[in-house]
Motif scaffolding. Sequence first.
Motif, short mmCIF file in Angstrom:
data_model
loop_
_atom_site.label_atom_id
_atom_site.label_comp_id
_atom_site.label_asym_id
_atom_site.label_seq_id
_atom_site.Cartn_x
_atom_site.Cartn_y
_atom_site.Cartn_z
N ALA A 266 1.09 -1.06 -0.02
CA ALA A 266 -0.02 0.02 0.11
C ALA A 266 0.74 1.30 0.03
CB ALA A 266 -0.98 0.08 1.18
N ALA A 267 2.06 1.33 0.55
CA ALA A 267 3.00 2.42 0.66
C ALA A 267 3.27 2.99 -0.65
CB ALA A 267 4.00 1.94 1.71
N MET B 237 -7.41 -4.02 -2.54
CA MET B 237 -6.12 -4.17 -1.55
C MET B 237 -6.27 -5.39 -0.58
SD MET B 237 -5.99 -1.02 1.05
CE MET B 237 -4.56 -1.82 2.02
N ASN B 238 -5.00 -5.96 -0.43
CA ASN B 238 -4.88 -6.97 0.63
C ASN B 238 -4.02 -6.58 1.61
OD1 ASN B 238 -4.80 -9.36 1.96
ND2 ASN B 238 -3.13 -10.13 0.87
N LEU C 272 -11.60 -1.55 -1.41
CA LEU C 272 -12.13 -2.64 -1.07
C LEU C 272 -10.86 -3.46 -0.61
CD1 LEU C 272 -14.30 -4.87 -1.18
CD2 LEU C 272 -13.85 -5.63 -3.23
N VAL C 273 -11.19 -4.06 0.58
CA VAL C 273 -10.16 -4.81 1.38
C VAL C 273 -10.53 -6.42 0.91
CG1 VAL C 273 -8.94 -5.71 3.42
CG2 VAL C 273 -9.41 -3.14 3.19
N VAL C 274 -9.45 -6.97 0.71
CA VAL C 274 -9.65 -8.60 0.38
C VAL C 274 -8.44 -9.20 1.11
CG1 VAL C 274 -9.42 -10.48 -1.39
CG2 VAL C 274 -10.10 -7.98 -1.93
N ASN C 275 -8.96 -10.02 2.34
CA ASN C 275 -8.02 -10.71 3.32
C ASN C 275 -8.55 -12.23 3.50
OD1 ASN C 275 -6.19 -10.22 4.73
ND2 ASN C 275 -6.83 -8.82 6.31
N ASP C 276 -7.50 -12.70 4.21
CA ASP C 276 -7.99 -14.00 4.77
C ASP C 276 -8.51 -14.23 6.07
OD1 ASP C 276 -6.22 -15.30 2.45
OD2 ASP C 276 -4.26 -14.78 3.40
N THR C 277 -8.73 -12.95 6.82
CA THR C 277 -9.33 -13.30 8.14
C THR C 277 -10.56 -12.59 8.53
OG1 THR C 277 -8.71 -12.88 10.40
CG2 THR C 277 -7.63 -11.39 8.89
#
Length: 222
Positions: free
Chosen positions: A40-41, A57-58, A83-88
Amino acid sequence: MYTSRKRIVVIERDEKLKEMLNVTIEASGNYMLVQQYATAAEAVQRLRKDAPDLIIMNHDGDIHRSTDAISQIKKLQPHIHILVVNDTDEEDVVFASLSAGANGYVLREAWVLHFPLYLKDLAQGGSPLSPTVAKLLVQSMHVARVSPLTHREGEVLRLITQGNTYSTIAEELNISKETSKTHIRNIYRKLNVNSKSEVVRKAFEDRIVPMGWNSHFESRVN
């Protein structure tokens, strides 16, 4: 129908997933993949040049670094939908992401199957959520029906739990710094507390503000 193609930036480390997203985005005809980044940086540094409408983004392994990036993006370009896409679907991670400014949060396990729908929802100003994430949000709204605070004091308390200072609370609510201090003194008196960490704990223990935000923000005030 879309009058123009939405510009998309993807923040993702997984090369196979990035390729899949690339193909899906370009095949739709409604979107244009502007750039892809591993962190993201990197995206924040090139935000003005890329001028995205949407960011997918993840989290890159550090929740604080990722949520700080979301906050930066929203501050610099409030119109961008993230939109955040994450495993948790852990509460701390979900609520930290949404409170930082993410417009939606979906789990990776259902991401590939539902990606076109999520993307369309995001582009139209919606908030895509996985079912378990939506459930967390519903549960977080089960707060105390009776509060000793006025509506304005409730707004101030919400901003306190989000780590805001006297000055930022005043700016957010368009009031003077002294008025902000007065509200905070009244909140401390009504809740019988003497410090920011105490007022945050009291707020969540008594369900004066939504559950789920506490552990993330308590770590910032201790």
